[in-house]
Scaffold this motif. Structure first.
Motif, mmCIF file in Angstrom:
data_model
loop_
_atom_site.group_PDB
_atom_site.id
_atom_site.type_symbol
_atom_site.label_atom_id
_atom_site.label_comp_id
_atom_site.label_asym_id
_atom_site.label_seq_id
_atom_site.Cartn_x
_atom_site.Cartn_y
_atom_site.Cartn_z
ATOM 1 N N LEU A 140 0.815 -1.214 0.000
ATOM 2 C CA LEU A 140 0.000 0.000 0.000
ATOM 3 C C LEU A 140 0.851 1.269 0.000
ATOM 4 O O LEU A 140 0.614 2.183 -0.796
ATOM 5 C CB LEU A 140 -0.946 0.005 1.206
ATOM 6 C CG LEU A 140 -1.865 -1.218 1.388
ATOM 7 C CD1 LEU A 140 -2.888 -0.940 2.478
ATOM 8 C CD2 LEU A 140 -2.555 -1.587 0.078
ATOM 9 N N TYR A 141 1.811 1.342 0.888
ATOM 10 C CA TYR A 141 2.616 2.563 1.011
ATOM 11 C C TYR A 141 3.386 2.848 -0.278
ATOM 12 O O TYR A 141 3.402 3.986 -0.779
ATOM 13 C CB TYR A 141 3.574 2.438 2.189
ATOM 14 C CG TYR A 141 4.462 3.640 2.386
ATOM 15 C CD1 TYR A 141 3.935 4.850 2.820
ATOM 16 C CD2 TYR A 141 5.829 3.573 2.120
ATOM 17 C CE1 TYR A 141 4.747 5.970 2.991
ATOM 18 C CE2 TYR A 141 6.654 4.684 2.288
ATOM 19 C CZ TYR A 141 6.100 5.875 2.724
ATOM 20 O OH TYR A 141 6.900 6.974 2.896
ATOM 21 N N LYS A 144 0.990 4.005 -2.959
ATOM 22 C CA LYS A 144 0.562 5.394 -2.722
ATOM 23 C C LYS A 144 1.633 6.361 -3.219
ATOM 24 O O LYS A 144 1.337 7.357 -3.890
ATOM 25 C CB LYS A 144 0.310 5.592 -1.230
ATOM 26 C CG LYS A 144 0.085 7.046 -0.785
ATOM 27 C CD LYS A 144 -1.338 7.490 -0.999
ATOM 28 C CE LYS A 144 -1.515 8.956 -0.578
ATOM 29 N NZ LYS A 144 -2.356 9.185 0.523
ATOM 30 N N ALA A 167 -6.034 -3.012 7.593
ATOM 31 C CA ALA A 167 -5.867 -2.065 6.493
ATOM 32 C C ALA A 167 -6.155 -0.634 6.952
ATOM 33 O O ALA A 167 -5.410 0.301 6.620
ATOM 34 C CB ALA A 167 -6.785 -2.440 5.333
ATOM 35 N N SER A 171 -3.112 2.091 7.051
ATOM 36 C CA SER A 171 -3.184 3.162 6.060
ATOM 37 C C SER A 171 -3.199 4.554 6.686
ATOM 38 O O SER A 171 -2.923 5.547 6.003
ATOM 39 C CB SER A 171 -4.421 2.984 5.176
ATOM 40 O OG SER A 171 -5.601 3.055 5.963
ATOM 41 N N GLY A 176 -3.978 6.954 3.717
ATOM 42 C CA GLY A 176 -4.517 6.131 2.639
ATOM 43 C C GLY A 176 -6.022 5.991 2.723
ATOM 44 O O GLY A 176 -6.604 5.973 3.810
ATOM 45 N N VAL A 178 -9.112 3.585 2.126
ATOM 46 C CA VAL A 178 -9.422 2.155 2.018
ATOM 47 C C VAL A 178 -10.859 1.979 1.523
ATOM 48 O O VAL A 178 -11.787 2.584 2.051
ATOM 49 C CB VAL A 178 -9.250 1.459 3.383
ATOM 50 C CG1 VAL A 178 -9.732 0.009 3.317
ATOM 51 C CG2 VAL A 178 -7.791 1.516 3.822
#
Length: 417
Positions: A140-141, A144, A167, A171, A176, A178
């Protein structure tokens, strides 16, 4: 690129001095140089004079599918972005509905590079979990940082409550967004349409609104525990709206969207077994459609989307049970919303949403980059295949009345008019 738009009626509620005024707009090298009652053309400039020309900030769609990579026969990125432009959109959020679906930073870089040099900006979503299987979080990171604006296992519900919890917690370290698709798979079972009178009459297995509402209730309980930013894509029931409204009243950071076709059609259209009406979420009843429209008007539902999902003819020209879900909608979104809400509200809805993804909303003022949609809100026609730019033609709105013609867009120093 030097363009002079003549006698354009501006729709920009954020700019009280220009809203609903007719003005000439001079664009030089991609920026708005001058807005005035009259501007005389000088030098090398393309003069654009169109019947009943209206101009607004470029439109935004939060849920679009193409096919590339892997399903180019449905829609390539290049043709998909051209289709978006013809629908009046200058920014689209691309769902991870390809093969392979993006679950690494290099996949996001590929999508961003494929969209370079286009009038429409592509903002990719990435898989939330590896291969969308719901078992392990993806990178994820890193994604992003590569340009992903959110994380979503496209139309695959997160069965693991703990996965959603992790998550949302993780995040928060990098702001982030989700996604959680609102469907309890065990309640939905093998259903394919809305559960109700029509599904029984037609002999089609039903998905009760309970399946959506139970999942949303679970997700909101988890969000209240963890914090973070949650988006519920494409809700479809009156009960879902009440749950979201209650969560927002508590101060939870949750947003949601609704597909255009769930505002316009109900499950009554299924009587002809037209597979273009096999959609996810399913079309529901009149009470739900009315509640969805009300939810958009009062702000409970954050934004409306075309939910553009191209499918090749082999996946639609089969028995209803075996057909793929989805309808294209980029070309028809404004023509429908304009009838439901009127022009000013329709345009306001189509501009909304960028901030949720950390994107800047363009401004229609001198000195700003030109990011504009050009349209005539009064023209009327019946949507036929000849009006569709998309490679796939699986459109639920075929043969439906449209109100409003899109002339094109100006964005990124590119004009498509």
């Amino acid at each position: 690129m030097n363009i002079l738009l003549k006698s354009a009626k501006i729709l920009d509620p954020a700019n009280k001095g220009l809203h609903l005024k007719k003005r000439d707009i001079l664009i030089k090298n991609g920026s708005i140089e001058k807005i005035a009652a009259q501007i005389a053309p000088a030098g090398k400039v393309k003069v654009v004079e169109l019947e009943n020309l209206h101009v607004s900030v470029g439109w935004f769609d939060s849920s679009v599918c193409f096919g590339e990579p892997g399903y180019e026969e449905r829609e390539t990125i290049s043709n998909g972005l051209a289709t978006a432009a013809r629908g009046g959109f200058t920014d689209i959020v691309l769902n991870p509905n390809a093969h392979p679906a993006p679950d690494s930073s290099s996949d996001i870089v590929f999508l961003k590079n494929a969209a370079k040099g286009k009038a429409v900006n592509l903002h990719p979503l990435a898989n939330l979990t590896l291969q969308g299987k719901g078992e392990h979080l993806a990178e994820l990171y890193d994604m992003k940082n590569a340009g992903a604006v959110g994380f979503y296992d496209f139309e695959h519900p997160l069965e693991s409550s703990n996965m959603l919890k992790i998550a949302l917690q993780y995040s928060q370290n990098f702001d982030g967004l989700v996604y959680s698709f609102p469907m309890d798979v065990k309640i939905a079972g093998k259903g394919i349409v809305n559960e109700g009178h029509n599904s029984t009459k037609l002999g089609l297995k039903g998905i009760p609104s309970l399946a959506e509402e139970l999942q949303i209730a679970r997700d909101l309980f988890i969000l209240e525990y963890t914090g973070g930013k949650l988006h519920l894509p494409t809700i479809s029931s009156a009960g879902s709206i009440k749950l979201v409204a209650a969560a927002k009243k508590k101060g939870l950071d949750v947003s949601c969207s609704v597909p255009v076709h769930n505002l316009w059609f109900t499950d009554e259209v299924l009587e002809e077994y037209n597979t273009n009406f096999k959609l996810m979420p399913p079309l529901r009843g009149k009470t739900d459609a009315k509640a969805l429209i009300k939810g958009l008007k009062d702000g409970t539902i954050d934004f409306v989307t075309s939910n553009h999902t191209p499918m090749d003819v082999e996946q639609k020209r089969v028995e209803f049970d075996n057909a793929a879900y989805g309808s294209i909608g980029l070309e028809s979104a404004f023509g429908v919303l304009n009838q439901i809400f009127g022009t000013e509200t329709a345009v306001a809805l189509l501009i909304k949403g960028r901030e949720r993804y950390g994107l800047r909303t363009p401004q229609l003022k001198e000195g700003e980059p030109a990011c504009l949609t050009l349209f005539d809100p009064k023209s009327e026609y019946i949507l036929e295949q000849e009006h569709l730019t998309s490679t796939s033609k699986n459109c639920a709105f075929l043969e439906s009345p449209m109100k409003g013609t899109i002339y094109g867009v100006i964005c990124n120093n590119i004009e498509i008019i």
